[in-house]
Design a protein around this motif. Structure first.
Motif, short mmCIF file in Angstrom:
data_model
loop_
_atom_site.label_atom_id
_atom_site.label_comp_id
_atom_site.label_asym_id
_atom_site.label_seq_id
_atom_site.Cartn_x
_atom_site.Cartn_y
_atom_site.Cartn_z
N ALA A 487 0.84 -1.20 0.00
CA ALA A 487 0.00 0.00 0.00
C ALA A 487 0.87 1.25 0.00
O ALA A 487 0.54 2.25 -0.65
CB ALA A 487 -0.92 -0.01 1.22
N GLY A 521 -4.51 1.93 -8.41
CA GLY A 521 -5.20 0.64 -8.61
C GLY A 521 -4.37 -0.32 -9.46
O GLY A 521 -3.31 0.03 -9.98
N ILE A 522 -4.89 -1.53 -9.58
CA ILE A 522 -4.17 -2.58 -10.33
C ILE A 522 -4.84 -2.75 -11.70
O ILE A 522 -6.06 -2.91 -11.78
CB ILE A 522 -4.21 -3.92 -9.56
CG1 ILE A 522 -3.64 -3.73 -8.15
CG2 ILE A 522 -3.47 -5.03 -10.30
CD1 ILE A 522 -3.78 -4.93 -7.24
N ILE A 530 -1.77 -11.49 -9.80
CA ILE A 530 -0.90 -10.86 -8.78
C ILE A 530 -0.54 -11.80 -7.63
O ILE A 530 0.45 -11.58 -6.96
CB ILE A 530 -1.52 -9.55 -8.22
CG1 ILE A 530 -2.91 -9.84 -7.70
CG2 ILE A 530 -1.50 -8.44 -9.25
CD1 ILE A 530 -3.51 -8.66 -6.97
N TYR A 535 5.24 -12.90 -9.90
CA TYR A 535 4.52 -12.03 -10.84
C TYR A 535 4.65 -10.58 -10.39
O TYR A 535 4.39 -10.24 -9.25
CB TYR A 535 3.05 -12.42 -10.92
CG TYR A 535 2.33 -11.66 -12.01
CD1 TYR A 535 2.36 -12.12 -13.32
CD2 TYR A 535 1.69 -10.46 -11.73
CE1 TYR A 535 1.74 -11.41 -14.33
CE2 TYR A 535 1.07 -9.74 -12.74
CZ TYR A 535 1.10 -10.22 -14.04
OH TYR A 535 0.50 -9.51 -15.04
N GLY A 547 11.02 -4.64 -5.97
CA GLY A 547 10.17 -5.77 -5.59
C GLY A 547 10.66 -7.04 -6.26
O GLY A 547 11.52 -6.99 -7.16
N ASN A 548 10.14 -8.17 -5.80
CA ASN A 548 10.54 -9.45 -6.40
C ASN A 548 9.34 -10.30 -6.80
O ASN A 548 9.47 -11.44 -7.21
CB ASN A 548 11.45 -10.24 -5.45
CG ASN A 548 10.84 -10.36 -4.07
OD1 ASN A 548 9.61 -10.39 -3.95
ND2 ASN A 548 11.67 -10.39 -3.04
N GLY A 549 8.13 -9.79 -6.62
CA GLY A 549 6.94 -10.54 -7.03
C GLY A 549 6.57 -11.67 -6.08
O GLY A 549 5.75 -12.53 -6.43
N GLY A 551 5.72 -11.07 -2.61
CA GLY A 551 4.96 -10.61 -1.44
C GLY A 551 3.55 -11.19 -1.38
O GLY A 551 3.17 -11.83 -0.40
N THR A 576 -6.88 0.56 -3.97
CA THR A 576 -6.89 -0.90 -3.91
C THR A 576 -7.17 -1.32 -2.47
O THR A 576 -6.70 -0.67 -1.53
CB THR A 576 -5.52 -1.45 -4.34
OG1 THR A 576 -5.24 -0.97 -5.65
CG2 THR A 576 -5.47 -2.96 -4.33
N PHE A 578 -7.04 -4.85 -0.08
CA PHE A 578 -6.79 -6.28 0.11
C PHE A 578 -7.49 -6.71 1.39
O PHE A 578 -7.47 -5.99 2.40
CB PHE A 578 -5.29 -6.56 0.25
CG PHE A 578 -4.58 -6.55 -1.06
CD1 PHE A 578 -4.53 -7.68 -1.85
CD2 PHE A 578 -3.97 -5.39 -1.54
CE1 PHE A 578 -3.88 -7.67 -3.08
CE2 PHE A 578 -3.33 -5.36 -2.76
CZ PHE A 578 -3.28 -6.51 -3.53
#
Ligand code: ADP
Length: 604
Positions: A487, A521-522, A530, A535, A547-549, A551, A576, A578
């Motif tokens: 976030a 947003g995504i 995601i 990813y 980042g490494n995809g 999380g 967004t 979650f």
């Protein structure tokens, strides 16, 4: 980094998908041909079985006629050793000695007829009264005798017709070429006939059922219904293997006349017509008759009885059609299975390819992520050790930088190790009742600390009396922390984060922890992916956001390991949210404290 597409496999899939319909057409045709061949085979077998049935029956009767035929000496003397021997031999060797119930001889004493009956005990032909069945033919015998005495040849077809229980044959001496108008070629001129009285009930109850079982009723393989009717009176049914067995040759798969002349070369037989008929078509005799010729009927075209056979499934055609349907179903089932397998193979290969691509990207990303802090730490350390940094204030700033980069490095390594641990089935650490408030508070504190000087607005809405959840406190904190970190990373410039927790009283009580932001947003194209490991969203890649995809995939795995789930709702430019949902712990569970530096510190 792009992997080359597995073009060989794709090409193979495409070829298979083109070949499959062609294969289906070929298979359809092939099953049709197999069915035609099967129909022919069944018809041939049925025809052969019907002929064998006739053969077996006629041979049985024919053997009795030949063995028990009386010769002129026996007729004259009323007995002979030779005849007695023949009789005994027949009784001993015949499969059905009860077939013949009486043996009579009709001959002449002067102008009068005489009837004698064979006594099986004394082996002598004793004078007998004319039984009803034979008396009916007395006038014919008289006419035969008159003809004989007048020097005419004996008419071997004097119309004894369809009498089922009698087989009448001239005495053995009357055998001759029998040219019309010529005398028989035999030497002894003795008038007389042997009459075998057959046991029709025995034939109906024993011989016909046994033959039907032998030729048409099989436990496995083709099974038929069999009926036998009288040729002259088709409504007279002699035998039925099954109450549904048809008695009308028109609805039969095969019909065959029997009990005809083959039952004995000099046997008088009736006017039966017909012949072998398959599928209710006209028999050969019918055709010859239509042809108008006086061709003598073939053995198989005449007989007192008619065998009628129908396939147990209703007709041979029905049996072939149902076998065809079954074959089609099996072969198309196999094709369908093949198509599904090809489809699955293609999907699996595409998925494997995508995963491999993501892993490559991950390696590249991790390498990049590791390289940056290592480079910063190294150059800062070099500057410090070479004495380039003079003032205490600058040394302090260098220390802060080194600390921040080292923390990032540590978090990265933890995140990768944690992923590897869950991936290899390592599961959760110690589980105990945990307070959701404690989890969220610890995660928010870490997020605020990580946000550093940039600052962070966190709006909390967490009731203090929420029930506990059961789980690994460190893992749960790490999950919430990952959501918070995302976030902050993707939430836009206002650095606002909303954290809520609530008790949901559904079918099973749950705790929902939601983390929201006011970010862009995504993109919808990214949404389905995601939670996949490695990813990274298109915005994250384009914006070069660290980042490494891993999380969100970690959050998902942690939620599922606790019997919960994670969901996302995101609209372009509307932020967004979650939602991490966890089952509530059963009552009387005591909470375990959540240390802010808990065991796992996953951060993407
Ligand atoms: P990472 O953040 O290291 O890329 P994650 O698994 O945490 O990996 O997230 C996957 C992707 O989901 C991110 O690359 C990003 O595109 C998207 N994403 C995650 N959280 C948010 C969010 N709060 N807002 C927008 N996009 C997000």
């Amino acid at each position: 980094m792009k992997l080359p597409r597995p073009s060989g496999l794709t090409l193979l899939t495409a070829i298979l998908l083109i070949l499959l319909p062609a294969l289906a057409v070929l298979q359809y045709r092939w099953v049709g041909q197999v069915s035609d061949a099967e129909r022919e085979r069944m018809q041939r077998n049925l025809r052969n079985a019907a002929l064998q049935f006739r053969e077996a029956f006629d041979v049985e009767v024919g053997r009795a006629v030949l063995s028990l035929q009386v010769g002129p000496v026996t007729a004259r003397d009323g007995a002979s050793e030779q005849y007695a021997d023949r009789y005994e031999a027949w009784v001993d060797t015949s499969e059905h000695p009860r077939l013949v119930s009486d043996i009579f001889v009709v001959d002449a004493v002067g102008p009068d007829l005489r009837l004698r009956r064979f006594d099986p005990e004394s082996h002598v032909f004793e004078p007998a009264a004319w039984p009803e069945a034979i008396a009916r033919w007395r006038l014919d015998f008289d006419r035969q005798l008159r003809d004989f005495n007048a020097g005419h040849p004996v008419d071997r077809r004097f119309g004894l017709t369809d009498e089922e229980s009698l087989v009448i044959s001239p005495l053995r001496n009357l055998i001759g070429p029998g040219r019309p108008g010529a005398r028989p070629a035999s030497i002894t001129q003795v008038f007389g006939f042997t009459i075998l009285q057959l046991d029709v009930r025995y034939m109906r109850d024993e011989i016909l059922p046994a033959l039907a079982r032998r030729y048409f009723i099989h436990q496995d393989g083709d099974n038929y219904r069999v009926a036998v009717v009288s040729t002259s009176d088709p409504s007279r049914v002699l035998y039925r293997s099954d109450p549904d067995a048809p008695t009308d040759p028109a609805s039969a798969d095969a019909s065959q006349l029997f009990f005809g002349p083959r039952a004995g070369p000099r046997l008088f037989f009736g006017r039966g017509g017909g012949g072998v008929r398959l599928g209710g078509q006209a028999g050969p005799l019918d055709e010859r008759r239509r042809g108008g010729g006086d061709v003598p009927p073939r053995d198989e075209d005449v007989g007192r009885w008619r065998l009628i056979v129908q396939h147990a499934s209703g007709s041979l055609e029905t049996a072939v059609a149902s076998a065809r349907r079954r074959n089609l179903a099996i072969s198309f089932g196999v094709l369908l299975l093949l198509s599904v397998s090809v489809g699955l193979l293609a999907a699996a290969s595409r998925r494997a390819h995508r995963l491999a691509e993501q892993q490559m990207e991950f390696v590249a990303g991790v390498t990049h992520e590791l390289r940056t802090p290592v480079a910063v730490i190294r150059s800062a350390a070099e500057n410090l050790s070479h004495g380039v940094v003079g003032s205490a204030d600058r040394v302090k700033r260098y220390g802060t930088v080194i600390e921040a980069e080292a923390r990032r490095l540590g978090e990265m390594i933890e995140s990768v190790l944690h992923y590897a641990g869950l991936e290899s089935g390592g599961g959760l650490g110690n589980t105990a009742p945990v307070s959701p408030l404690d989890i969220v508070t610890a995660a928010v504190d870490t997020a605020i600390a990580a946000a550093g000087a940039g600052g962070l607005t966190v709006q909390r809405d967490i009731p203090p009396d929420l029930p506990n959840v059961i789980g690994d406190a460190g893992a749960l904190r790490s999950a919430v922390q990952n959501l918070l970190a995302n976030a902050v990373k993707y939430g836009g410039p206002d650095r606002w984060v909303g954290v809520r927790a609530e008790h949901v009283h559904g079918r099973r009580p749950e705790i929902c922890i939601t983390v929201s932001d006011h970010g862009p947003g995504i993109p919808p194209a990214d949404l389905p992916h995601i939670f996949e490991p490695f990813y990274r969203g298109s915005d994250a890649v384009a914006g070069q956001i660290h980042g490494n995809g891993l999380g969100l995939s970690l959050v998902k795995r942690i939620a599922e390991a606790h019997g919960g789930r994670v969901a996302v709702s995101s609209k372009p430019n509307a932020g967004t949210t979650f939602t991490l949902t966890l089952p509530v712990a059963p009552p009387q569970s005591r909470p375990s404290p959540v240390a802010s530096g808990a065991s796992v510190a996953a951060h993407s």
